[in-house]
Design an enzyme around this catalytic site. Sequence first.
Site, short mmCIF file in Angstrom:
data_model
loop_
_atom_site.label_atom_id
_atom_site.label_comp_id
_atom_site.label_asym_id
_atom_site.label_seq_id
_atom_site.Cartn_x
_atom_site.Cartn_y
_atom_site.Cartn_z
N LYS A 100 -26.28 69.85 59.29
CA LYS A 100 -26.59 69.54 60.70
C LYS A 100 -28.00 70.00 61.02
CE LYS A 100 -26.35 74.07 62.11
NZ LYS A 100 -27.50 74.87 62.63
N GLY B 57 -29.01 79.75 53.74
CA GLY B 57 -29.89 80.44 54.67
C GLY B 57 -30.96 79.58 55.27
N GLY C 211 -24.68 74.82 56.13
CA GLY C 211 -23.96 74.49 54.91
C GLY C 211 -22.64 75.23 54.76
N SER D 177 -20.14 74.09 57.35
CA SER D 177 -19.66 72.75 57.05
C SER D 177 -18.66 72.78 55.89
CB SER D 177 -20.84 71.84 56.71
OG SER D 177 -20.41 70.50 56.53
N ASP E 275 -20.44 78.01 64.22
CA ASP E 275 -20.83 76.63 63.92
C ASP E 275 -19.70 75.81 63.31
OD1 ASP E 275 -23.35 77.06 64.90
OD2 ASP E 275 -24.36 77.04 62.96
#
Length: 278
Positions: free
Chosen positions: A9, A95, A100, A103, A135
């Site tokens: 994202k 990082g 990542g 997700s 997230d």
Amino acid sequence: MITYPAPAKLNLFLHVIGRREDGYHLLQTVFRFIDYSDQLSFKVTHAGVIRHTNPVPGLMDTEDLCIRAAKLLRQRSGKESLGVDIQLEKNIPLGGGLGGGSSDAATTLIVLNRLWEINWEKERLMALGLELGADVPVFIYGRNAFAEGVGEKLDTVDLSPAWYVVLTPPIHISTAAVFTSKELTRNTIPIKMAAFYTVQGHNDLEPVAMRMQPVIAEGLEWLRQQHGTTKVAMSGSGSCVFAEFPSESAARQVFKQLPDDMSGFVVQGLAKHPLSDF
């Protein structure tokens, strides 16, 4: 094993508008999925063992969001006899502010919810995902979203087709270090969701991250110098930075000029998460 995507994202803007008593920051941001993904494969077992068949070097199970997500889902659903072998092809930089790990956790929850025949509603999975990270819920939500709260209050936004040049400095930024910095401003005036389409937002974390890692500032400056970019920003807490373009050709024209000491990729923005209807 069947393979499923875990897309990255971008945060098209990120405003820090306050801080709760428990230390969590109140945010406003827009999440956009991009066509750049980790790949996760799953094989259900009945030995009660949850494991990575190719663990990320140096990453303990207690830090591995895929393992943590699978164990949490199994515990809360009561499917204790079930297990899974997970194989991860890692493409999204660690990082980098591209989400990542979050997700990966979301794809693990989405897929095992089906493979383990738990069949929870999306809202319940999102609440579980929030326990793993702020997230994670948006990846389960499955739509580009205007986010508030700590990032879990989501409303769908319709975004125009766009392409992005994403620069990936070979550094890791600690999200915790950025958010706990004394230099971080936490009083940006909130905006209405409708204003996102007319107001050029910014990323409040950029100044802190740039001071920590000057290479971030170098990437942003290079992108801003390129003709025709409409939006240049850092994603999340960094280290990746991006520029938005109206077409693939425009993005690739700029990317061709990338200096040898910089790295990155060209990618299309997605209208929705590839597993949104899974």
